[in-house]
Motif scaffolding. Structure first.
Motif, short mmCIF file in Angstrom:
data_model
loop_
_atom_site.label_atom_id
_atom_site.label_comp_id
_atom_site.label_asym_id
_atom_site.label_seq_id
_atom_site.Cartn_x
_atom_site.Cartn_y
_atom_site.Cartn_z
N ARG A 50 25.16 40.35 35.41
CA ARG A 50 25.93 40.28 34.18
C ARG A 50 27.44 40.20 34.53
NH1 ARG A 50 23.91 45.81 31.92
NH2 ARG A 50 24.25 46.22 33.87
N MET A 51 28.12 40.63 35.60
CA MET A 51 29.43 40.35 35.98
C MET A 51 29.61 39.09 37.14
SD MET A 51 31.08 44.42 36.44
CE MET A 51 29.78 45.19 37.13
N SER A 52 28.46 38.28 37.09
CA SER A 52 28.41 37.37 38.06
C SER A 52 28.77 37.67 39.44
CB SER A 52 29.62 36.05 37.43
OG SER A 52 29.26 35.28 38.13
N GLN A 53 27.81 38.64 39.90
CA GLN A 53 28.07 39.27 41.05
C GLN A 53 26.80 38.56 42.04
OE1 GLN A 53 27.88 43.43 40.72
NE2 GLN A 53 30.26 43.65 40.47
N PHE A 54 27.19 38.16 43.14
CA PHE A 54 26.33 37.26 44.07
C PHE A 54 26.77 37.48 45.43
CE2 PHE A 54 26.17 34.89 40.11
CZ PHE A 54 24.87 35.06 39.88
N TRP A 55 26.34 38.62 46.11
CA TRP A 55 26.78 38.94 47.31
C TRP A 55 26.59 37.99 48.57
CZ3 TRP A 55 29.45 41.37 44.56
CH2 TRP A 55 29.14 42.75 44.03
N TYR A 56 27.35 37.66 49.58
CA TYR A 56 27.12 36.96 50.63
C TYR A 56 26.12 37.55 51.65
CZ TYR A 56 31.80 35.28 49.81
OH TYR A 56 33.02 34.45 48.93
N SER A 82 38.00 39.65 44.58
CA SER A 82 36.49 39.60 43.86
C SER A 82 35.59 39.13 45.18
CB SER A 82 36.53 38.38 42.75
OG SER A 82 37.43 38.92 41.81
N ALA A 83 35.76 39.81 46.24
CA ALA A 83 34.91 39.43 47.41
C ALA A 83 34.70 40.60 48.13
CB ALA A 83 35.67 38.56 48.45
N ALA A 103 42.81 46.59 54.66
CA ALA A 103 42.26 45.57 53.83
C ALA A 103 42.06 46.48 52.61
CB ALA A 103 40.86 45.05 53.79
N VAL A 104 42.28 45.58 51.31
CA VAL A 104 42.02 46.16 50.14
C VAL A 104 41.12 45.41 49.29
CG1 VAL A 104 44.44 47.33 49.77
CG2 VAL A 104 44.00 45.10 48.63
N VAL A 105 40.28 45.92 48.49
CA VAL A 105 39.29 45.24 47.42
C VAL A 105 39.73 45.06 45.92
CG1 VAL A 105 37.87 47.08 47.32
CG2 VAL A 105 36.88 44.76 46.70
N LEU A 106 39.82 43.89 45.58
CA LEU A 106 40.39 43.83 43.93
C LEU A 106 39.36 43.38 43.03
CD1 LEU A 106 43.28 42.43 46.17
CD2 LEU A 106 44.17 42.71 43.57
N GLU A 107 38.72 44.24 42.53
CA GLU A 107 37.55 44.28 41.65
C GLU A 107 37.49 44.77 40.29
OE1 GLU A 107 34.37 43.66 41.18
OE2 GLU A 107 34.29 42.13 42.79
N ASP A 145 37.10 34.87 46.05
CA ASP A 145 35.86 34.41 45.29
C ASP A 145 36.10 34.63 43.92
OD1 ASP A 145 33.37 33.44 44.83
OD2 ASP A 145 32.57 34.48 46.45
N PRO A 146 36.67 33.67 43.21
CA PRO A 146 36.57 33.91 41.72
C PRO A 146 35.38 33.76 41.12
CG PRO A 146 37.79 32.03 42.34
CD PRO A 146 37.25 32.23 43.66
N PRO A 147 34.76 34.95 40.22
CA PRO A 147 33.77 35.06 39.58
C PRO A 147 32.99 33.98 38.74
CG PRO A 147 35.35 36.36 38.37
CD PRO A 147 35.95 35.76 39.44
N TYR A 148 33.81 33.16 38.25
CA TYR A 148 33.10 31.95 37.46
C TYR A 148 33.67 30.66 37.86
CZ TYR A 148 31.94 35.98 34.64
OH TYR A 148 31.53 37.29 33.91
#
Length: 217
Positions: A50-56, A82-83, A103-107, A145-148
């Protein structure tokens, strides 16, 4: 022995409800036990489509983390925009040199707030709405990695990338966004093919704006 249905034992509604509750609780325990125990493992936080999440895939997350460490340099700072899979791989301690960078994660997903001060809430609809602790041009490389796969999303994420980055950008997005990405960020497509844990219908590629070991096409 009678064949009549009247002789077949039945459970009360209360008993059936209790059994269903037990089944549900057992299923949750089973699901949790199957999840990775390492908090930084890729997949430790379950995807939410629903949040367009697809993990590597684990391999892709590792290779992208290695690239980010290499380009950030000793004592460098990495922004994972977004990664989260790449951030997790950096924190696992399995990538050579990851202990010499930060490192930081912006989510948008607040489940990642469990990572403490490394988590920065990010909504691409407000690309410059960032906390004071995130200074402009303070990251040696931004991996995004833009969500859309839309012009609106990439355009807004670009604003964030330009605010964060000292210069280097590693963008992962659909191949169909290539021309727009070049116009917005002056990036070129790499030969490296990122893979996801789930097969996606859209072809994904990586784009960089610097000389990279991931051969530029």
């Amino acid at each position: 022995m009678s064949d009549s249905d009247d002789d077949v034992p039945t459970l009360s509604a209360h008993t059936l409800a209790a059994l269903q509750e037990f089944y549900n609780e057992t299923k949750v325990v089973t699901d949790h036990s199957a999840a990775p125990t390492d908090q930084f493992a890729v997949g430790a936080v379950e995807e939410d489509w629903r949040m367009s999440q697809f993990w590597y895939s684990d391999e892709t997350a590792t290779q992208l983390a290695e690239e980010a460490v290499r380009e950030a340099g000793e004592g460098g700072r990495i922004a994972c925009l977004s990664a989260p899979s790449v951030y997790q791989k950096l924190k696992q301690g399995v990538v050579d040199g990851s202990d010499r960078v930060s490192a930081v994660v912006l989510e948008y997903d607040r489940r990642f707030a469990s990572y403490g001060e490394d988590f920065v809430f990010y909504d691409y609809n407000e690309p410059l709405s960032l906390p004071d602790s995130v200074s402009p041009h303070s990251f040696d490389i931004v991996l995004a990695d833009p969500p859309y796969l839309s012009e609106e999303c990439l355009s807004k994420v670009t604003q964030t990338i330009k605010y964060l980055s000292k210069g280097k950008v590693l963008l992962c997005t659909g191949a169909i966004m290539g021309n727009l990405a070049k116009d917005l960020l002056d990036v070129k497509m790499c030969s490296f093919l990122p893979k996801h844990n789930r097969n996606l219908s859209n072809e994904f590629r990586c784009f960089v704006n610097y000389p990279s070991l991931c051969s530029v096409i």
